[in-house]
Design an enzyme around this catalytic site. Structure first.
Site, PDB file in Angstrom:
ATOM      1  N   TRP A 104      38.208 -55.279 -48.409  1.00  0.00           N
ATOM      2  CA  TRP A 104      37.778 -55.758 -46.376  1.00  0.00           C
ATOM      3  C   TRP A 104      36.400 -56.685 -47.653  1.00  0.00           C
ATOM      4  O   TRP A 104      35.768 -57.983 -46.406  1.00  0.00           O
ATOM      5  CB  TRP A 104      37.016 -54.419 -46.121  1.00  0.00           C
TER       6      TRP A 104
ATOM      7  N   ASP B 194      28.676 -54.508 -43.519  1.00  0.00           N
ATOM      8  CA  ASP B 194      29.712 -53.797 -42.765  1.00  0.00           C
ATOM      9  C   ASP B 194      30.177 -52.389 -43.169  1.00  0.00           C
ATOM     10  O   ASP B 194      30.670 -51.716 -44.701  1.00  0.00           O
ATOM     11  CB  ASP B 194      31.515 -54.372 -43.697  1.00  0.00           C
TER      12      ASP B 194
ATOM     13  N   LYS C 168      37.096 -45.567 -36.571  1.00  0.00           N
ATOM     14  CA  LYS C 168      37.082 -44.339 -37.868  1.00  0.00           C
ATOM     15  C   LYS C 168      36.730 -42.702 -37.262  1.00  0.00           C
ATOM     16  O   LYS C 168      36.570 -42.287 -36.828  1.00  0.00           O
ATOM     17  CB  LYS C 168      36.800 -45.207 -38.766  1.00  0.00           C
TER      18      LYS C 168
HETATM   19  N1  PMP Z   1      36.158 -53.349 -42.453  1.00  0.00           N
HETATM   20  C1  PMP Z   1      36.339 -52.443 -43.196  1.00  0.00           C
HETATM   21  C2  PMP Z   1      35.788 -51.587 -43.641  1.00  0.00           C
HETATM   22  C3  PMP Z   1      37.297 -51.855 -42.684  1.00  0.00           C
HETATM   23  O1  PMP Z   1      38.329 -51.007 -42.791  1.00  0.00           O
HETATM   24  C4  PMP Z   1      38.309 -52.648 -41.504  1.00  0.00           C
HETATM   25  C5  PMP Z   1      39.866 -51.873 -40.979  1.00  0.00           C
HETATM   26  N2  PMP Z   1      40.283 -51.198 -41.769  1.00  0.00           N
HETATM   27  C6  PMP Z   1      37.795 -53.721 -41.034  1.00  0.00           C
HETATM   28  C7  PMP Z   1      36.435 -54.479 -41.677  1.00  0.00           C
HETATM   29  C8  PMP Z   1      38.532 -54.754 -40.094  1.00  0.00           C
HETATM   30  O2  PMP Z   1      38.301 -53.823 -38.812  1.00  0.00           O
HETATM   31  P1  PMP Z   1      39.213 -54.178 -37.449  1.00  0.00           P
HETATM   32  O3  PMP Z   1      40.246 -54.258 -37.854  1.00  0.00           O
HETATM   33  O4  PMP Z   1      39.172 -53.626 -36.440  1.00  0.00           O
HETATM   34  O5  PMP Z   1      39.123 -56.278 -36.907  1.00  0.00           O
END
Ligand code: PMP
Length: 359
Positions: A101, A171, A195
């Site tokens: 990520w 994040d 989450k």
């Molecule tokens: N950052 C992290 C740490 C994630 O785990 C995720 C999705 N699992 C995201 C960003 C992306 O999130 P979204 O699908 O809500 O855009």
């Protein structure tokens, strides 16, 4: 048979909250309408939004000089919103690469500026967080971005980087509200909802006042933090239902005793699972001990040909969504706030039995 959902997100929600949603859905507080049908401009929804923000502020002890914005977009949208709002004419930003990520944020950041990867654990196959003494930070960077819990790789920062005067952007999607966090150490915190916050369809950002400046020319209006703050997250129709459920989750966390209590239970759950993995010769966790996430526990069977049998039998035992992310394979147990100790114990007991039968 009880059933438990180990999905990384959308993830399990507290049963109490699901029941409350079910009970209150047809008629919200005697209005004769479902909360899904309330106008976002109504005093009722304004009340929900204010209360939700206040509960979040209380849980995290968010200082006065930080604003909270609720966004329709997922956490991914912030990978664009951050450079668009925080570069302010600067062309350089620091990014820390610790897994899937944080890398996705880097790729997106490259569309807007010169990304300096100040530290990376790619050579270690994303198994350990690089020590801060190895980071090569640029003192002139507009911000430093990192991901404090890598959902796929299973790494968690248990310390906050010291980046001097440069704003620290994080994040926190996959361990938000899992323990107390000192918000004053950050310039901007963001997290997707699906989450530890609530259903998918919402993300939120907590932004220090001095970083709220008009965004770069050409920024789509919904991606301007400054305008979102001024419009109280209502530049357009916000995800009203999701915000309401997030508010119920915040109240549930308060009833559990707040973030300090959440942390204790999360320590207990994750310790049980990691101790079991370490004691077994059949399963393995490759993340360095001190960086192991309390929320996302990836593990592999030593014999990958048994993966499908494992998943099938786990399902039959009411243990769902244990398949690891496609980029790393293996298994992953996501044990967010709403996963009970009973769920973790049921998983361990199944895994021990599987090992006895196939090991
Ligand atoms: N950052 C992290 C740490 C994630 O785990 C995720 C999705 N699992 C995201 C960003 C992306 O999130 P979204 O699908 O809500 O855009």
């Amino acid at each position: 048979m009880r059933s438990f959902n180990f999905s990384a997100g959308p993830a399990t929600l507290p049963t109490e909250v699901i029941t409350q949603v079910q009970q209150e859905l047809p008629d919200w507080r005697g209005t004769g309408m479902s909360v899904m049908e309330l106008s976002h401009r109504s005093p009722e929804f304004a009340g929900i939004l204010i209360e939700t923000e206040l509960d979040l502020r209380e849980l995290l002890a968010i200082p006065e000089h930080y604003r909270v914005v609720f966004c329709q977009e997922g956490a991914s949208a912030h990978w664009d919103m951050i450079p668009l709002n925080l570069l302010q004419g600067n062309t350089r930003a620091d990014y820390i690469e610790t897994g899937y990520w944080s890398y996705r944020a880097i790729e997106e950041g490259r569309r807007y500026c010169n990304v300096n990867i100040a530290a990376s654990n790619r050579v270690d196959q994303f198994c350990a967080i690089p020590d801060q003494s190895e980071w090569r930070l640029d003192p002139k960077a507009a911000y430093v971005h990192y991901c404090s819990n890598e959902t796929i790789d299973g790494l968690e920062f248990f310390w906050v980087p010291d980046v001097g005067k440069v704003p620290l952007v994080v994040d926190m999607s996959s361990h938000f509200l899992s323990r107390p966090m000192d918000i004053s150490k950050f310039g901007l915190v963001y997290a997707g909802a699906q989450k530890n916050i609530g259903p998918a369809g919402l993300s939120l950002a907590i932004i220090r006042d001095d970083l709220l400046k008009p965004s770069a020319p050409g920024t789509p209006f919904l991606m301007d933090y400054h305008s979102q703050v001024h419009a109280h997250s209502m530049l357009n129709t916000p995800p009203t239902f999701t915000i309401w459920v997030a508010g119920l989750v915040f109240k549930w966390i308060k009833r559990q005793g707040g973030l300090a209590a959440m942390e204790q239970i999360n320590i207990e759950k994750s310790r049980l699972l990691y101790d079991f993995l370490d004691s077994s010769g059949f399963y393995r966790s490759q993340v360095k001990h001190q960086d192991r996430s309390r929320m996302n526990v990836p593990f592999h069977l030593r014999e990958p040909s048994l993966d499908e049998v494992f998943l099938k039998e786990a399902d039959a035992h009411g243990l769902h969504q244990l398949r690891g992310h496609r980029v790393v394979g293996g298994m992953r147990a996501s044990i967010y706030n709403a996963m009970s100790l009973a769920g973790v114990k049921a998983l361990i007991s199944f895994m021990a039995d599987f090992e006895r039968r196939y090991g």
